[in-house]
Scaffold this motif. Structure first.
Motif: not given
Length: 470
Positions: A71-91, A99-102
């Protein structure tokens, strides 16, 4: 007379696990080091989402399944949270919605484009704010559209209408930290495990605990509980002597277990992944290097050990592919995405069969992407089983469908702490327009490339023809 041991008949007795080739893995990923017992990974027929290390808050890597290799180290990430992300789930009803919780106490819902984004995704389509402490659990309703459950370290469970960004139900009937939440098949109830050593079955619309079991496992380490297709509750936990243990319970009579099995001595919390179509549960211990799988049946001892997939590397987390994302032509009945320290490795579970024909017994109709209910119907008390699809001709993921969010006037409620979809400065509209333009440019580029190739092929054919006639 000596009694002969009869081998139990099961079509899943010889299921075997196999990692895909190295070039089919996702390499050079910095998997999150957060000390939280979630799976850190979520997959669907289009994408794999992995919680990754990031400076200045939490980040998620959402890769199309075909983007294997380094994976390219410059691959665009999802970066909206101001703290570490703890869980994710696809609809389950829209393969482009995540969806992500942080730790920043917020839940964010993201629309992931089918093409590679040109820059990091930092604007969620909706931000859900209602928890006062970190949000460690996010899980979508299995059959109702746009219904999302979240649980935080404030011991509160909130069920949201993502379409409006508003809470539908808020439950504070847990006295301690909630370890996990699992919906039943039609989403009429869910079960929870809690630090107070209880397993609870909750009716969310009535806000009632309809059944609970004190100490199904006597150890102090975290437990997990999931609903089976038949409505039983399958639990993983620890004995008082720190041995890992499995249990199967009938929530209408929690007094005695249907089955209770001791496994081994280890500190790793067992993450259960359940396939309702085959009634097989896959147990992945955090820090283990093996995956054990069991078949749940209606005959003693009810939880039957099938086999173990073993490897050398310990797992940091695990993702579980929905049935519609599997390769039915290879008799693949499950695919798990194992997180190492620096990569994600797909592992396929296969039933050996000689025939190339579609195996009806392995692939009954499975839950498809269409919701059975709208939010309002579920709130009114209706229940609906999953809308099933056949896998006979394989499954083709649907095109990107946009999630529309309708928010009430922000002046009617407290102002949101961060700019959300309802900001009135017009900048969000500009961003959406820009995204659409970028999508169109991407599409036009693809069309131009296709036409160029076609023109090239035609010119080659024409030159051969003219040379031949000359």
């Amino acid at each position: 007379m000596m009694s002969r041991r009869v081998v139990r008949q099961s079509k899943f007795r010889h299921v075997f696990g196999q990692p895909l080739k190295a070039d089919q893995s996702y390499e050079d990923i910095r998997v999150s080091k957060v000390t939280w017992d979630s799976s850190f990974c979520a997959v669907n027929p289009k994408f794999v989402a992995i919680i990754v290390e990031s400076s200045g808050g939490g980040a998620i890597l959402a890769l199309p399944l075909c983007k294997t290799g380094r994976v390219d180290k410059n691959y665009p990430l999802i970066i909206g949270h101001s703290g570490p992300v703890l869980d994710v789930d696809w609809c389950p009803h829209n393969d482009n919605i995540l969806a992500s919780g942080s730790e920043d106490c917020s839940v964010m819902v993201w629309q992931i484009p089918d093409h590679t984004p040109l820059r990091p995704i930092s604007e969620p389509i909706v931000t859900l704010e209602g928890h006062s402490k970190r949000v460690g659990i996010v899980t979508w309703h299995p059959t109702a559209r746009n219904v999302l459950l979240t649980a935080g370290s404030d011991n509160v469970i909130i069920i949201w209408n993502v379409g409006t960004g508003e809470p539908l139900v808020s439950l504070d009937n847990h006295p301690d930290l909630i370890y996990n939440v699992s919906w039943n098949r039609n989403g009429s109830m869910f079960c929870t495990t809690c630090k107070d050593k209880k397993v609870r079955v909750v009716d969310p619309r009535k806000g009632e605990i309809v059944a609970e079991k004190q100490t199904p496992h006597e150890g102090i380490r975290p437990m997990r509980a999931i609903f089976t297709r038949e409505g039983y509750v399958f639990t993983t936990g620890f004995t008082r002597m720190s041995q890992r243990e499995l249990g199967l319970w009938d929530p209408t009579n929690f007094d005695e277990p249907i089955s209770l099995l001791e496994m081994d001595t280890s500190n790793g919390v067992l993450l259960p992944f359940y396939d309702a179509d085959t009634s097989i549960v896959y147990l992945c211990g955090k820090g283990d290097s093996s995956i054990r799988y069991f078949e749940i049946t209606d005959e003693p001892p009810y939880v039957h050990y099938l086999s173990t997939y073993s490897s050398k590397e310990p797992q940091r987390g695990m993702g579980f592919m929905p049935k519609r994302g599997l390769d039915v032509s290879k008799c693949e009945i499950a695919r798990l995405y194992k997180l190492h320290e620096r990569k994600c490795e797909p592992i396929t579970m296969t039933v050996p069969r000689k025939s190339d024909l579609f195996q009806d017994d392995l692939y009954p109709d499975t839950a498809g992407p269409e919701p059975a209910l709208e939010v309002e119907e579920w709130v009114e008390g209706r229940d609906g089983d999953p809308v099933l699809v056949s896998l006979r001709d394989g499954y083709v993921p649907l095109k990107n469908r946009e999630l529309k969010v309708v928010k009430k006037n922000v002046l009617d409620s407290r102002p949101p702490p961060r700019r959300s979809i309802s900001s009135c400065d017009g900048s969000f509209t500009q961003q959406v327009t820009l995204e659409k333009l970028l999508d169109e440019i991407q599409s036009l580029k693809a069309t131009v490339q296709t036409q160029e190739k076609r023109i090239c092929d035609l010119e080659n054919k024409l030159s051969k023809f003219t040379n031949g006639t000359a």
